[in-house]
Design a protein around this motif. Structure first.
Motif, PDB file in Angstrom:
ATOM      1  N   VAL A   1       0.871  -1.256  -0.019  1.00  0.00           N
ATOM      2  CA  VAL A   1      -0.029  -0.034   0.091  1.00  0.00           C
ATOM      3  C   VAL A   1       0.977   1.216   0.069  1.00  0.00           C
ATOM      4  O   VAL A   1       1.916   1.323   0.705  1.00  0.00           O
ATOM      5  CB  VAL A   1      -1.049   0.009   1.290  1.00  0.00           C
ATOM      6  CG1 VAL A   1      -1.896   1.163   1.253  1.00  0.00           C
ATOM      7  CG2 VAL A   1      -1.886  -1.298   1.342  1.00  0.00           C
ATOM      8  N   SER A   2       0.605   2.141  -0.985  1.00  0.00           N
ATOM      9  CA  SER A   2       1.309   3.511  -1.079  1.00  0.00           C
ATOM     10  C   SER A   2       0.109   4.425  -0.528  1.00  0.00           C
ATOM     11  O   SER A   2      -0.982   4.381  -0.960  1.00  0.00           O
ATOM     12  CB  SER A   2       2.062   3.639  -2.363  1.00  0.00           C
ATOM     13  OG  SER A   2       2.792   2.692  -2.494  1.00  0.00           O
ATOM     14  N   ILE A   3       0.678   5.664  -0.055  1.00  0.00           N
ATOM     15  CA  ILE A   3       0.025   6.717   0.303  1.00  0.00           C
ATOM     16  C   ILE A   3       0.534   7.935  -0.599  1.00  0.00           C
ATOM     17  O   ILE A   3       1.920   8.043  -0.668  1.00  0.00           O
ATOM     18  CB  ILE A   3       0.161   7.123   1.895  1.00  0.00           C
ATOM     19  CG1 ILE A   3      -1.005   8.251   2.212  1.00  0.00           C
ATOM     20  CG2 ILE A   3       1.680   7.390   2.172  1.00  0.00           C
ATOM     21  CD1 ILE A   3      -0.972   8.352   3.667  1.00  0.00           C
ATOM     22  N   PHE A   4      -0.209   8.886  -0.923  1.00  0.00           N
ATOM     23  CA  PHE A   4       0.329   9.961  -1.752  1.00  0.00           C
ATOM     24  C   PHE A   4       0.577  10.983  -0.820  1.00  0.00           C
ATOM     25  O   PHE A   4       0.030  11.478  -0.037  1.00  0.00           O
ATOM     26  CB  PHE A   4      -0.823  10.580  -2.659  1.00  0.00           C
ATOM     27  CG  PHE A   4      -0.476  11.453  -3.650  1.00  0.00           C
ATOM     28  CD1 PHE A   4       0.290  11.076  -4.844  1.00  0.00           C
ATOM     29  CD2 PHE A   4      -0.783  13.151  -3.462  1.00  0.00           C
ATOM     30  CE1 PHE A   4       0.898  12.024  -5.703  1.00  0.00           C
ATOM     31  CE2 PHE A   4      -0.172  13.856  -4.511  1.00  0.00           C
ATOM     32  CZ  PHE A   4       0.609  13.079  -5.481  1.00  0.00           C
ATOM     33  N   ASP A   5       1.980  11.452  -1.055  1.00  0.00           N
ATOM     34  CA  ASP A   5       2.647  12.672  -0.313  1.00  0.00           C
ATOM     35  C   ASP A   5       2.470  13.844  -1.233  1.00  0.00           C
ATOM     36  O   ASP A   5       2.838  13.953  -2.345  1.00  0.00           O
ATOM     37  CB  ASP A   5       4.138  12.150  -0.414  1.00  0.00           C
ATOM     38  CG  ASP A   5       4.851  13.460   0.525  1.00  0.00           C
ATOM     39  OD1 ASP A   5       4.284  14.503   0.355  1.00  0.00           O
ATOM     40  OD2 ASP A   5       5.781  12.965   1.166  1.00  0.00           O
ATOM     41  N   GLU A   6       1.614  14.765  -0.618  1.00  0.00           N
ATOM     42  CA  GLU A   6       1.478  16.050  -1.403  1.00  0.00           C
ATOM     43  C   GLU A   6       2.553  17.138  -1.650  1.00  0.00           C
ATOM     44  O   GLU A   6       2.602  17.856  -2.403  1.00  0.00           O
ATOM     45  CB  GLU A   6       0.302  16.746  -0.780  1.00  0.00           C
ATOM     46  CG  GLU A   6      -1.141  16.508  -0.836  1.00  0.00           C
ATOM     47  CD  GLU A   6      -2.148  17.159  -0.135  1.00  0.00           C
ATOM     48  OE1 GLU A   6      -1.953  18.472  -0.729  1.00  0.00           O
ATOM     49  OE2 GLU A   6      -3.143  16.922   0.493  1.00  0.00           O
ATOM     50  N   ILE A   7       3.409  16.836  -0.719  1.00  0.00           N
ATOM     51  CA  ILE A   7       4.688  17.591  -0.650  1.00  0.00           C
ATOM     52  C   ILE A   7       5.802  17.100  -1.731  1.00  0.00           C
ATOM     53  O   ILE A   7       6.292  17.841  -2.699  1.00  0.00           O
ATOM     54  CB  ILE A   7       5.405  17.653   0.619  1.00  0.00           C
ATOM     55  CG1 ILE A   7       4.598  18.165   1.829  1.00  0.00           C
ATOM     56  CG2 ILE A   7       6.591  18.513   0.249  1.00  0.00           C
ATOM     57  CD1 ILE A   7       3.734  19.635   1.511  1.00  0.00           C
ATOM     58  N   ARG A   8       6.002  15.805  -1.803  1.00  0.00           N
ATOM     59  CA  ARG A   8       6.874  15.174  -2.782  1.00  0.00           C
ATOM     60  C   ARG A   8       6.226  14.733  -4.049  1.00  0.00           C
ATOM     61  O   ARG A   8       6.698  14.460  -5.086  1.00  0.00           O
ATOM     62  CB  ARG A   8       7.425  13.850  -2.128  1.00  0.00           C
ATOM     63  CG  ARG A   8       8.322  14.294  -0.923  1.00  0.00           C
ATOM     64  CD  ARG A   8       9.004  12.904  -0.455  1.00  0.00           C
ATOM     65  NE  ARG A   8       8.252  12.403   0.447  1.00  0.00           N
ATOM     66  CZ  ARG A   8       8.317  11.485   1.438  1.00  0.00           C
ATOM     67  NH1 ARG A   8       9.443  10.803   1.368  1.00  0.00           N
ATOM     68  NH2 ARG A   8       7.405  10.890   2.355  1.00  0.00           N
ATOM     69  N   LYS A   9       4.857  14.871  -4.100  1.00  0.00           N
ATOM     70  CA  LYS A   9       3.824  14.826  -5.311  1.00  0.00           C
ATOM     71  C   LYS A   9       4.035  13.506  -6.021  1.00  0.00           C
ATOM     72  O   LYS A   9       4.351  13.241  -7.140  1.00  0.00           O
ATOM     73  CB  LYS A   9       4.370  15.791  -6.127  1.00  0.00           C
ATOM     74  CG  LYS A   9       4.017  17.384  -5.899  1.00  0.00           C
ATOM     75  CD  LYS A   9       3.803  18.346  -7.044  1.00  0.00           C
ATOM     76  CE  LYS A   9       3.650  19.575  -6.545  1.00  0.00           C
ATOM     77  NZ  LYS A   9       4.104  20.059  -5.473  1.00  0.00           N
ATOM     78  N   LYS A  10       4.166  12.567  -5.011  1.00  0.00           N
ATOM     79  CA  LYS A  10       4.017  11.058  -5.568  1.00  0.00           C
ATOM     80  C   LYS A  10       4.105  10.058  -4.593  1.00  0.00           C
ATOM     81  O   LYS A  10       3.644  10.446  -3.169  1.00  0.00           O
ATOM     82  CB  LYS A  10       5.591  10.674  -5.897  1.00  0.00           C
ATOM     83  CG  LYS A  10       6.583  10.520  -4.868  1.00  0.00           C
ATOM     84  CD  LYS A  10       8.129  10.427  -5.411  1.00  0.00           C
ATOM     85  CE  LYS A  10       9.165  10.174  -4.199  1.00  0.00           C
ATOM     86  NZ  LYS A  10      10.339   9.986  -4.841  1.00  0.00           N
ATOM     87  N   PHE A  11       3.450   8.808  -4.970  1.00  0.00           N
ATOM     88  CA  PHE A  11       3.149   7.913  -3.933  1.00  0.00           C
ATOM     89  C   PHE A  11       4.529   7.305  -3.222  1.00  0.00           C
ATOM     90  O   PHE A  11       5.539   6.869  -3.760  1.00  0.00           O
ATOM     91  CB  PHE A  11       2.321   6.575  -4.467  1.00  0.00           C
ATOM     92  CG  PHE A  11       0.821   7.077  -4.920  1.00  0.00           C
ATOM     93  CD1 PHE A  11      -0.075   6.881  -3.962  1.00  0.00           C
ATOM     94  CD2 PHE A  11       0.599   7.526  -5.925  1.00  0.00           C
ATOM     95  CE1 PHE A  11      -1.255   7.317  -4.017  1.00  0.00           C
ATOM     96  CE2 PHE A  11      -0.595   7.904  -6.306  1.00  0.00           C
ATOM     97  CZ  PHE A  11      -1.637   7.802  -5.169  1.00  0.00           C
ATOM     98  N   ILE A  12       4.229   7.261  -1.851  1.00  0.00           N
ATOM     99  CA  ILE A  12       5.405   6.590  -0.933  1.00  0.00           C
ATOM    100  C   ILE A  12       4.789   5.386  -0.321  1.00  0.00           C
ATOM    101  O   ILE A  12       3.628   5.260   0.089  1.00  0.00           O
ATOM    102  CB  ILE A  12       5.693   7.643   0.149  1.00  0.00           C
ATOM    103  CG1 ILE A  12       5.861   8.886  -0.573  1.00  0.00           C
ATOM    104  CG2 ILE A  12       6.777   7.199   1.107  1.00  0.00           C
ATOM    105  CD1 ILE A  12       7.214   9.064  -1.333  1.00  0.00           C
ATOM    106  N   ILE A  13       5.489   4.280  -0.254  1.00  0.00           N
ATOM    107  CA  ILE A  13       5.393   3.155   0.476  1.00  0.00           C
ATOM    108  C   ILE A  13       4.893   3.467   1.986  1.00  0.00           C
ATOM    109  O   ILE A  13       5.529   4.189   2.661  1.00  0.00           O
ATOM    110  CB  ILE A  13       6.465   2.041   0.389  1.00  0.00           C
ATOM    111  CG1 ILE A  13       6.993   1.480  -0.837  1.00  0.00           C
ATOM    112  CG2 ILE A  13       5.824   0.808   1.472  1.00  0.00           C
ATOM    113  CD1 ILE A  13       5.945   0.569  -1.565  1.00  0.00           C
ATOM    114  N   LEU A  14       3.692   2.846   2.293  1.00  0.00           N
ATOM    115  CA  LEU A  14       3.068   3.427   3.652  1.00  0.00           C
ATOM    116  C   LEU A  14       3.481   2.337   4.577  1.00  0.00           C
ATOM    117  O   LEU A  14       3.299   1.158   4.771  1.00  0.00           O
ATOM    118  CB  LEU A  14       1.500   3.050   3.616  1.00  0.00           C
ATOM    119  CG  LEU A  14       0.675   3.578   4.671  1.00  0.00           C
ATOM    120  CD1 LEU A  14       0.881   5.185   5.189  1.00  0.00           C
ATOM    121  CD2 LEU A  14      -0.735   3.448   4.494  1.00  0.00           C
ATOM    122  N   THR A  15       4.409   3.215   5.476  1.00  0.00           N
ATOM    123  CA  THR A  15       4.974   2.358   6.712  1.00  0.00           C
ATOM    124  C   THR A  15       4.601   2.980   7.997  1.00  0.00           C
ATOM    125  O   THR A  15       4.029   4.068   7.589  1.00  0.00           O
ATOM    126  CB  THR A  15       6.635   2.823   6.697  1.00  0.00           C
ATOM    127  OG1 THR A  15       6.933   4.072   6.845  1.00  0.00           O
ATOM    128  CG2 THR A  15       7.363   1.994   5.583  1.00  0.00           C
TER     129      THR A  15
END
Length: 150
Positions: free
Chosen positions: A20-34
């Motif tokens: 599962v990844s979550i969208f990071d509005e700052i980095r403007k990309k999906f990041i693995i959800l840890t």
């Protein structure tokens, strides 16, 4: 993911290859959800929605050098003049906030010179204002709103 001690925010998720990844509005990309990323994303929303910090002044997960070693800060908020307003250290919810966490953010802050510090594991939040003249910090009940310190 575990319920954290923040308001409820709307997040974008995606599944790929059983991760599962979550969208990071700052980095403007999906990041693995840890667990730590879950806390970090709540912090970013807290800064923007509760404290009214401009998205354009928030920076996430960048490398800095501390005593010649490469380290990564979790979140910083810049002032419009480029100096650092807030430095934030995020831990996963199962990590207890201890003296070592404060030591870590203090080491980072020797390089960054933030006006305010925040340490959180998503459940417990600690806020400090730096007093460089007297070489100490003072704990606060909450982080100031962005507009109150410009």
């Amino acid at each position: 993911m575990q319920k954290l001690n923040f308001q409820l925010y709307n997040f974008r998720f995606k599944n790929s290859e059983n991760k599962v990844s979550i969208f990071d509005e700052i980095r403007k990309k999906f990041i693995i959800l840890t667990p730590e990323e879950w806390v970090r994303q709540h912090v970013v929303q807290f800064l923007m929605e509760e404290k009214k910090y401009p998205k354009s002044l928030i920076n996430v997960e960048k490398v800095l050098k501390v005593n010649g070693l490469k380290k990564r800060y979790d979140v910083v908020v810049f002032k419009p003049d480029g100096s650092i307003f807030v430095l934030i250290e995020c831990k996963a919810p199962e990590i207890k906030i201890a003296q070592a966490t404060f030591d870590q953010i203090a080491r980072y802050n020797m390089t960054l010179n933030a006006q305010f510090l925040m340490v959180t594991n998503g459940l417990n939040h600690y806020f400090c204002q730096m007093d460089y003249e007297n070489e100490k910090y003072e704990f606060l009940r909450e982080l100031p709103d962005f507009s109150s310190h410009l």
